[in-house]
Motif scaffolding. Sequence first.
Motif, mmCIF file in Angstrom:
data_model
loop_
_atom_site.group_PDB
_atom_site.id
_atom_site.type_symbol
_atom_site.label_atom_id
_atom_site.label_comp_id
_atom_site.label_asym_id
_atom_site.label_seq_id
_atom_site.Cartn_x
_atom_site.Cartn_y
_atom_site.Cartn_z
ATOM 1 N N VAL A 65 -4.465 -67.001 27.944
ATOM 2 C CA VAL A 65 -3.458 -67.591 27.046
ATOM 3 C C VAL A 65 -3.252 -66.713 25.823
ATOM 4 O O VAL A 65 -2.113 -66.490 25.385
ATOM 5 N N GLN A 66 -4.330 -66.193 25.257
ATOM 6 C CA GLN A 66 -4.221 -65.344 24.070
ATOM 7 C C GLN A 66 -3.420 -64.083 24.344
ATOM 8 O O GLN A 66 -2.774 -63.542 23.443
ATOM 9 N N ALA A 67 -3.447 -63.610 25.585
ATOM 10 C CA ALA A 67 -2.706 -62.401 25.949
ATOM 11 C C ALA A 67 -1.203 -62.659 26.062
ATOM 12 O O ALA A 67 -0.418 -61.714 26.072
ATOM 13 N N LEU A 68 -0.805 -63.929 26.122
ATOM 14 C CA LEU A 68 0.596 -64.264 26.341
ATOM 15 C C LEU A 68 1.370 -64.520 25.060
ATOM 16 O O LEU A 68 2.564 -64.241 24.986
ATOM 17 N N THR A 69 0.724 -65.083 24.056
ATOM 18 C CA THR A 69 1.452 -65.566 22.888
ATOM 19 C C THR A 69 0.595 -65.495 21.634
ATOM 20 O O THR A 69 -0.628 -65.667 21.709
ATOM 21 N N PRO A 70 1.207 -65.254 20.480
ATOM 22 C CA PRO A 70 0.459 -65.300 19.221
ATOM 23 C C PRO A 70 0.179 -66.723 18.749
ATOM 24 O O PRO A 70 -0.582 -66.929 17.807
ATOM 25 N N VAL A 71 0.795 -67.698 19.393
ATOM 26 C CA VAL A 71 0.593 -69.091 19.002
ATOM 27 C C VAL A 71 -0.809 -69.546 19.408
ATOM 28 O O VAL A 71 -1.274 -69.267 20.515
ATOM 29 N N SER A 72 -1.478 -70.242 18.506
ATOM 30 C CA SER A 72 -2.810 -70.762 18.797
ATOM 31 C C SER A 72 -2.705 -71.943 19.760
ATOM 32 O O SER A 72 -2.050 -72.948 19.458
ATOM 33 N N VAL A 73 -3.332 -71.805 20.932
ATOM 34 C CA VAL A 73 -3.328 -72.860 21.945
ATOM 35 C C VAL A 73 -4.773 -73.268 22.217
ATOM 36 O O VAL A 73 -5.606 -72.443 22.598
#
Length: 338
Positions: free
Chosen positions: A297-305
């Motif tokens: 997930v971290q590799a896909l978006t800068p948004v914290s998930v």
Amino acid sequence: MPGWLTRDDLASGARAATGLLLVSPDAESVVPRSPADAERVRAALAAAGIGPSDRVVVALAEPAGSLWAGAAAGIGASAASVGPRGRLRLHHALSALGATALVATPTGAMDLLARLHLEFLLDPLDLGLRHLVVTGEIASKRTLSHLAEEFGARVSEVFASPFGGGALGWRAAEDEPFTPLADLALAAPAKDEFTERSGEVVLLGGEPGGETVLRTGFYSRDGLRPAHTVGEHVLVRGVWLALPRLRKALARIDGVSGWELRLSRPGTLDSATLTVVFNREGLVRNPMWKGRVQQAVQALTPVSVTVEIAPEAAESGVLGAVTDLRGHHLGSDRALLG
């Protein structure tokens, strides 16, 4: 007959795009920056009342931050893009630069206000902001009036392009429709045809150039009042998250049998939680497998998930369910939206 394009078409044409490019944080949208982009932003800033004596701080993610700061420098005394930084650092930047105007997401502005009261024990009026421009998100009800009262500032909202963050329309109150700054129309989500009062907001003669109709992913129920999103991208903290890329990344992880993305706005900021179901009990409490999901997930978006693992294993589950407790996202499949 014009071509009808979606965000996916903009990503597929990235290698053919030329000139100065506006690239979304996940590279799912790539469009050439045109003089019209800056002109629209300048028009939005002027409509917000910003003039030659104003010192503007822009707290938006790229590529919108530099676009807005460059346009603001052309009509104000100074402009700086500081990014969507933490509220303590944003407060310091506003004070250090002597800002009189702030451009931020509506949740970012509300979070700054909350922290001024609760953590810094400061009066928002002491910042001396005369203008606030909120953009890049779907604002919660009464956001504009609340910010105006607390900061003693003139507040306006700008309808932002989902492709580069530029201005497509503006309004001074949330009960008003947006005044267009570009050639906008409404269209059926599932058909290449225009509608009257409600539908997906489309940009005519879109940014890729030529006779195109560019679907924005925003949906309006009453004129130009976009309050929802549709399609395979969801808007979280001012950034668009691509569901197909998330689906593809999780499909590569052995043992994932289902997942749900839950979006909410419990306080001032958006929250995203990804709950993953594994098909084997041995994976449920395995920290390495949870770490693999987090890294994907971290590799896909800068948004914290936030990643959570379902407590029980299941051989099969729902893949790609999106639950939006904010009420913003109407659905990923346009065909189901009529």
